[in-house]
Design a protein around this motif. Sequence first.
Motif, PDB file in Angstrom:
ATOM      1  N   CYS A  97       1.039  -1.342   0.059  1.00 38.94           N
ATOM      2  CA  CYS A  97      -0.143   0.237   0.099  1.00 38.94           C
ATOM      3  C   CYS A  97       0.956   1.223  -0.003  1.00 38.94           C
ATOM      4  O   CYS A  97       0.633   2.251  -0.677  1.00 38.94           O
ATOM      5  CB  CYS A  97      -0.924  -0.047   1.404  1.00 38.94           C
ATOM      6  N   GLU A  98       1.723   1.129   0.685  1.00 40.42           N
ATOM      7  CA  GLU A  98       2.730   2.449   0.757  1.00 40.42           C
ATOM      8  C   GLU A  98       3.681   2.819  -0.467  1.00 40.42           C
ATOM      9  O   GLU A  98       3.496   3.874  -0.883  1.00 40.42           O
ATOM     10  CB  GLU A  98       4.019   2.075   2.199  1.00 40.42           C
ATOM     11  N   ALA A  99       3.898   1.726  -0.940  1.00 43.06           N
ATOM     12  CA  ALA A  99       4.802   1.912  -2.399  1.00 43.06           C
ATOM     13  C   ALA A  99       3.710   2.372  -3.423  1.00 43.06           C
ATOM     14  O   ALA A  99       3.747   3.327  -4.017  1.00 43.06           O
ATOM     15  CB  ALA A  99       5.320   0.285  -2.830  1.00 43.06           C
ATOM     16  N   ARG A 100       2.620   1.814  -3.346  1.00 44.12           N
ATOM     17  CA  ARG A 100       1.508   2.403  -4.506  1.00 44.12           C
ATOM     18  C   ARG A 100       1.077   3.572  -4.095  1.00 44.12           C
ATOM     19  O   ARG A 100       1.082   4.389  -5.181  1.00 44.12           O
ATOM     20  CB  ARG A 100       0.113   1.274  -4.337  1.00 44.12           C
ATOM     21  N   PHE A 101       0.794   4.049  -3.095  1.00 39.13           N
ATOM     22  CA  PHE A 101       0.415   5.584  -2.991  1.00 39.13           C
ATOM     23  C   PHE A 101       1.518   6.385  -3.151  1.00 39.13           C
ATOM     24  O   PHE A 101       1.221   7.483  -3.464  1.00 39.13           O
ATOM     25  CB  PHE A 101      -0.479   5.855  -1.624  1.00 39.13           C
ATOM     26  N   ALA A 102       2.925   5.895  -2.768  1.00 41.24           N
ATOM     27  CA  ALA A 102       3.823   6.820  -2.919  1.00 41.24           C
ATOM     28  C   ALA A 102       4.081   7.131  -4.401  1.00 41.24           C
ATOM     29  O   ALA A 102       4.457   8.198  -4.731  1.00 41.24           O
ATOM     30  CB  ALA A 102       5.124   6.200  -2.160  1.00 41.24           C
ATOM     31  N   MET A 103       3.842   6.077  -5.210  1.00 42.96           N
ATOM     32  CA  MET A 103       3.970   6.385  -6.695  1.00 42.96           C
ATOM     33  C   MET A 103       3.067   7.208  -7.286  1.00 42.96           C
ATOM     34  O   MET A 103       3.175   7.935  -8.161  1.00 42.96           O
ATOM     35  CB  MET A 103       4.052   4.963  -7.189  1.00 42.96           C
ATOM     36  N   GLU A 104       1.690   6.792  -6.708  1.00 47.03           N
ATOM     37  CA  GLU A 104       0.499   7.490  -7.173  1.00 47.03           C
ATOM     38  C   GLU A 104       0.720   8.808  -6.998  1.00 47.03           C
ATOM     39  O   GLU A 104       0.398   9.939  -7.746  1.00 47.03           O
ATOM     40  CB  GLU A 104      -0.792   7.258  -6.767  1.00 47.03           C
ATOM     41  N   THR A 137      -3.259  15.475  -0.765  1.00 41.79           N
ATOM     42  CA  THR A 137      -3.814  15.170   0.763  1.00 41.79           C
ATOM     43  C   THR A 137      -4.780  14.217   0.903  1.00 41.79           C
ATOM     44  O   THR A 137      -4.770  13.333   1.624  1.00 41.79           O
ATOM     45  CB  THR A 137      -4.516  16.644   1.073  1.00 41.79           C
ATOM     46  N   ALA A 138      -5.648  14.186  -0.337  1.00 40.53           N
ATOM     47  CA  ALA A 138      -6.764  12.989  -0.398  1.00 40.53           C
ATOM     48  C   ALA A 138      -6.208  11.818  -0.584  1.00 40.53           C
ATOM     49  O   ALA A 138      -6.520  10.886   0.159  1.00 40.53           O
ATOM     50  CB  ALA A 138      -7.549  13.401  -1.624  1.00 40.53           C
ATOM     51  N   LEU A 139      -4.995  11.626  -1.288  1.00 41.20           N
ATOM     52  CA  LEU A 139      -4.590  10.507  -1.710  1.00 41.20           C
ATOM     53  C   LEU A 139      -3.823  10.010  -0.124  1.00 41.20           C
ATOM     54  O   LEU A 139      -4.054   8.861  -0.071  1.00 41.20           O
ATOM     55  CB  LEU A 139      -3.232  10.566  -2.543  1.00 41.20           C
ATOM     56  N   GLU A 140      -3.316  10.807   0.622  1.00 45.99           N
ATOM     57  CA  GLU A 140      -2.672  10.393   1.670  1.00 45.99           C
ATOM     58  C   GLU A 140      -3.633   9.785   2.829  1.00 45.99           C
ATOM     59  O   GLU A 140      -3.663   8.938   3.346  1.00 45.99           O
ATOM     60  CB  GLU A 140      -1.958  11.755   2.519  1.00 45.99           C
ATOM     61  N   GLU A 141      -5.024  10.841   2.714  1.00 49.16           N
ATOM     62  CA  GLU A 141      -5.993  10.238   3.584  1.00 49.16           C
ATOM     63  C   GLU A 141      -6.707   8.798   3.236  1.00 49.16           C
ATOM     64  O   GLU A 141      -6.761   8.012   4.004  1.00 49.16           O
ATOM     65  CB  GLU A 141      -7.105  11.110   3.797  1.00 49.16           C
ATOM     66  N   LEU A 142      -6.553   8.502   1.914  1.00 50.01           N
ATOM     67  CA  LEU A 142      -7.139   7.408   1.090  1.00 50.01           C
ATOM     68  C   LEU A 142      -6.010   6.229   2.045  1.00 50.01           C
ATOM     69  O   LEU A 142      -6.416   5.177   2.071  1.00 50.01           O
ATOM     70  CB  LEU A 142      -7.229   7.436  -0.229  1.00 50.01           C
ATOM     71  N   GLU A 143      -4.825   6.589   1.769  1.00 51.20           N
ATOM     72  CA  GLU A 143      -3.721   5.550   2.076  1.00 51.20           C
ATOM     73  C   GLU A 143      -4.136   5.341   3.625  1.00 51.20           C
ATOM     74  O   GLU A 143      -4.216   3.856   3.921  1.00 51.20           O
ATOM     75  CB  GLU A 143      -2.415   6.124   1.794  1.00 51.20           C
TER      76      GLU A 143
END
Lengths: 246, 246
Positions: free
Chosen positions: A107-114, A219-225
């Motif tokens: 999950c971390e890898a995915r959202f970091a790249m996204e 910000t939204a991506l971080e909350e989603l993660e």
Amino acid sequence: MKIDPASTADLSAQIASAIRDAIVSGALIVGDRLPSEAELAEQFAVSRPTVREALKRLAAQSLIRTQRGAFGGAFVNRLSYTDAHAQQITTSTLLLGMNDISFDTACEARFAMERACAQLAALRRSPDHLATMRAEITRQGQPGLTDEAFCASDVAFHRALVDAAGNPVLSYQLAGAVEAMQPLMNMITFSARSRDAIIALHGRIADGAAAQDAGQIITALEELENYTRKLAQSVFDARATRANPT
Amino acid sequence: MKIDPASTADLSAQIASAIRDAIVSGALIVGDRLPSEAELAEQFAVSRPTVREALKRLAAQSLIRTQRGAFGGAFVNRLSYTDAHAQQITTSTLLLGMNDISFDTACEARFAMERACAQLAALRRSPDHLATMRAEITRQGQPGLTDEAFCASDVAFHRALVDAAGNPVLSYQLAGAVEAMQPLMNMITFSARSRDAIIALHGRIADGAAAQDAGQIITALEELENYTRKLAQSVFDARATRANPT
DNA sequence: AGACTTTTAAATGTCTGACAAATGAAAATC
DNA sequence: GATTTTCATTTGTCAGACATTTAAAAGTCT
């Protein structure tokens, strides 16, 4: 192109490696025709089945394509984004499925790249990308949607965000990462409430893209993660309790 | 596992696909032994060479490994990071080399992804990673270094930064992207002055990592991206002038 | 009985030779 | 000149054989 007679490795592997090197190095370029199987067999001093095994190895990597008939043969293939993408998904999926990688790590890898494409996506998103994102959000809100369909729509939404960055190399890399996560996401059962939360966050991402506000997307991506990880955690906890009740 | 008799595709491709699906879906798991080639030939009603071609296709993707001798056979392979990584580099390199992707596009993708791990790298970098980065910076400053060696050291430096993020999935994805750029980078001739500029930026990245200051890493990476693109642009301009002097 | 050696069966790796099927060029025919 | 036929080339597939490797099983010696 030569092979090492002292090597203990399979001949077909050695031959495949020699030809692969010739392609990667540029000695053979897209469209070039390889010698016929019979000629290759003679060149490498092996039998035709051995040559064929080598060629099949290369075909599995989309490095060559073969054509039957007179003036047919094996040709160096132009690796398309589609082929590369398909291979990446297979590889990433297996890597995640076979190596006990924690949900958090993936999950971390995915959202970091996204998040890495948020800036570009905000800058370059087209009306098309926005429309796709909105359409997927609508789909996600429909009642009676199975968990699997919800996940698939989730992937499509994020795929649109990645594509919005307008960089095909980025799309190829990230689409693999996002899609490879799907089997892991499918393990989660989404309650109506958690779906609503995710849809709301998707809405904020789409709004951010529409407003070309990279900060809002990030910000939204971080909350989603964080929300996704919390959700997964609760699923795992519930399983642990069922398996090992006190 | 069945194949479609109506399909016009190669039998070996169909068989490989059937087995691959069984592995990806989890019907066959790591360590499982496939039936012997003779048994597979009987099951699929084809000859052994055809089965072998199918197995070689799977072996090329590191999905299976074979072992000779009694109680040998084909076993479902655990896809290691090393294998996945090697495949990704081959695929990415070919994709970049064959598809007329502009230097800018590749560069943008690479730095976007690299910036994505700056945050994590700042948080988790170990003394080991810092030492590797410092060592590569030192190497880059040595006189008499060839352009190729300089590029290789550059890749090693960035690899250390990526690994510092402490996320193997991220490392696998990004290492491919960074290393695939190397052939493109090798086209640039680095003057002493441009080397100094790059080394200074590397120093700032290492300092940022040491101070756990993600912002500093990101800023330096952005400057490095701009500088790299400017450098490449001047190389291409010079070539265009030589090829088409006014 | 236990340790060592030999045998043996099973499996992959490789070769030979053959035929089928596809395919485009060249020759033949209208 | 256009169409059809022939034909050589090349990949796809098959059958059968032998070589090589490997570990279990059997045999042998202490």
